[in-house]
Design a protein around this motif. Structure first.
Motif: not given
Lengths: 209, 256
Positions: A7-8, A71-82, A147-155
Motif C-alpha cells: 500500500t505504501v 506495462l512492465a509489471t502489475d505494480f507499474w500498471a496500477a501505479v500508472i493508472a492511479i 490504492t485499495s483498488l489495486v487489490s482488484l488486479v491482484g496486488l
C-alpha cells in the motif's frame, strides 16, 4: 498485518508520478501552442471523466489484450493508472494556481526586465506552489484510499491480505474490516498532519490583492 | 533640448472598441521630470504602461534611447518586436506601481536583489551591497529581513522604489504611487521621490494627482484629456496661468 508495504509503495510511487504529470499537464494547458493545449485538455477530460477502476482494468487487462502493450509489471500498471487519474485532477490545481497569482506580480517582474522563464521561476511559481500545497495534500489522502483498488488486479496490499484472511476465518469478518479501516486511518494521519502544515505554509507569502 | 530619451510618435491605443489614446506625440529629455495629470480615464496611466511594455500600442511608434520599443527593423521594414527585443530595450526603464507589487515570498532585501542578480548578472555580494545602500537611502535599512506583509503601505512603496532603483534605470515611471496610501503615509513617499529627483540624472515620468508635488518637482506638466495632450508647459504655465476651461475646471477640484 502484511500488505502495508505494498500500500505504501504504491502510494509513494503514484504520488510522485502524479505530481509530475500534474505539473506537465498543468503547464501544457497554459501553453501558447494550441496543439499542446488541446492535447493536454483532452487527456485531462478523459481521465477525469471516467472511473479510476475502469482505467485500472484498462491498463491491466485491455492494453495488453488489445495492443499487446505490457506495462512492465502489475505494480507499474496500477501505479500508472492511479497517477494518470490523479495527475489529471491535480493538473487543474496547477493551472488554477498559476493563473491566480496576482497580475501585478507578473507586471512587476516585467518591469524588472525578467524574461518569461525568470518570471515563472522566480516570481509566479514560488507563489503558485504555496497555493497548491493544501490541495495536493487533500489529493494525497484520497490517493491513499484509492490504492485499495489495486487489490482488484491482484496486488497484495492491505485490503487483499484482509480479504484473504477473512475468506479463511469467516466468523472474524467484522473484526478484519474494522482492523483494515484502522490501518488506513493510521496511514492517513501523517498525511492529514502534512496537509495542515501545508495550509499554514500557504497562508504565508502569497500576494493577496 | 538634448537628444530625447523617449519619443512617442502618433501613438494610439484601444481597448476593444474604446480608444483611450487618440494620437500621442511626446518627447522626454534625459533627466527631465514630467508630470502627467488629467481626469481618470484620460489615458495617463496607459501612456507609461506602454513605455514599460505592459501595454502594446494599437498604432504609432515609441522610441527609447534611439531604438524602437515595440518594433524591430527587419530588411528595412518595421515588424512587431519579439520578447528578446523588448527585453533589450526596456532594460533602461523602471517602474513603481500604485499597488506596490512587492514579491510577498521574498524579504525586502531579496526583493531588491533578485533582479540585479538574475537579470543583470551582478555578483551576489555587490547586488547585496547595492540593495542595502538603496534601502538605507529610502529609510528602511533596519528592515532588511522583514517580509512585505510586515510593512506599512508607505514602507512598501519605498521598498518598491529601492527595488526599481537598484536596476539603475535611465527612466523611472511612477504610476499614481501615493493613491493607494493612507493620507498620513503619502508624505514619506513623496519625500523619497523628491530626493531621487534632486539627484537629477534620471528621467522621471509621474502620473499623479498631487498637484503641489507636481509643481514642486516637475520640469514640465502635461495635461491629458480624453486621450489627447490638451496642454503642456512649465508648472507655472499649466497649473497657474492656463486659459483652458477644461484644465481649470479639472484643477479647481484640487483646490480647497
Amino acid at each position: 498485518m502484511q500488505g502495508i508495504n505494498i500500500t505504501v509503495t504504491v502510494l509513494i510511487a503514484s504520488a510522485v508520478l502524479s505530481y509530475l504529470i500534474a505539473f506537465i499537464a498543468g503547464f501544457g494547458r497554459l501553453s501558447n501552442n494550441i496543439f499542446i493545449r488541446k492535447f493536454t485538455g483532452f487527456y485531462v477530460e478523459v481521465f477525469r471523466g471516467t472511473s479510476l477502476i475502469v482505467q485500472l482494468f484498462w491498463f491491466y487487462y485491455a492494453l495488453p489484450g488489445l495492443f499487446d502493450i505490457h506495462l512492465a509489471t502489475d505494480f507499474w500498471a496500477a501505479v500508472i493508472a492511479i497517477a494518470m487519474n490523479y495527475g489529471a485532477y491535480m493538473s487543474e490545481i496547477v493551472r488554477g494556481s498559476i493563473l491566480s497569482v496576482a497580475k501585478g506580480q507578473r507586471e512587476a517582474a516585467t518591469a524588472l526586465n525578467m524574461s518569461r522563464f525568470q518570471r515563472m521561476r522566480l516570481v509566479i511559481l514560488p507563489q503558485a506552489v504555496r497555493m497548491m500545497l493544501p490541495e495536493f495534500g487533500n489529493y494525497l489522502i484520497q490517493m491513499l484510499k484509492a490504492t485499495s483498488l489495486v487489490s482488484l488486479v491482484g496486488l497484495t496490499d492491505i485490503l487483499y491480505h484482509g480479504d484473504v484472511f477473512r475468506s479463511t476465518h469467516l466468523s472474524l469478518a467484522p473484526t478484519v474490516y474494522i482492523l483494515i479501516l484502522i490501518f488506513y486511518f493510521i496511514l492517513a494521519l501523517p498525511l492529514i498532519w502534512l496537509t495542515r502544515w501545508a495550509e499554514k505554509q500557504s497562508s504565508k507569502g502569497v500576494a493577496s490583492e | 533640448m538634448a537628444k530625447p530619451i523617449a519619443v512617442y510618435n502618433d501613438v494610439h491605443k484601444s481597448f476593444g472598441e474604446v480608444e483611450v489614446l487618440k494620437g500621442i506625440d511626446l518627447e522626454i529629455a534625459p533627466a527631465e521630470k514630467v508630470a502627467l495629470i488629467g481626469p481618470s480615464g484620460s489615458g495617463k496611466t496607459t501612456i507609461i504602461r506602454m513605455l514599460m511594455t505592459l501595454e502594446q500600442p494599437t498604432s504609432g511608434t515609441i522610441v527609447v534611447d534611439g531604438q524602437y520599443l515595440w518594433h524591430m527593423e527587419k530588411n528595412g521594414e518595421l515588424v512587431p518586436a519579439n520578447e528578446k527585443h523588448l527585453r533589450q530595450v526596456r532594460g533602461d526603464i523602471g517602474m513603481v506601481f500604485q499597488h506596490f507589487n512587492l514579491f510577498p515570498h521574498m524579504s525586502i532585501l531579496e526583493n531588491c536583489m533578485v533582479a540585479p542578480i538574475n537579470v543583470k548578472g551582478v555578483p551576489k555580494k555587490e547586488a547585496r551591497q547595492r540593495s542595502v545602500e538603496m534601502l538605507e537611502k529610502v529609510g528602511l535599512g533596519d528592515k532588511l529581513d522583514d517580509y512585505p506583509s510586515q510593512l506599512s503601505g508607505g514602507q512598501k512603496q519605498r521598498v518598491a522604489m529601492a527595488r526599481a532603483l537598484v536596476m539603475r534605470p535611465k527612466i523611472m515611471l511612477f504610476d499614481e504611487v501615493t493613491s493607494a496610501l493612507d493620507p498620513e503615509l503619502v508624505g514619506e513617499v513623496l519625500e523619497v521621490i523628491r530626493d531621487i529627483a534632486r539627484e537629477g540624472e534620471m528621467a522621471m515620468v509621474l502620473v499623479t494627482h498631487e498637484m503641489d508635488f507636481a509643481r514642486d518637482i516637475a520640469d514640465r506638466v502635461v495635461f491629458l484629456d480624453e486621450g489627447r495632450i490638451a496642454e503642456q508647459g512649465t508648472p507655472e504655465q499649466v497649473l497657474e496661468n492656463s486659459e483652458s476651461e477644461r484644465l481649470n475646471s479639472f484643477l479647481s477640484r484640487f483646490r480647497s
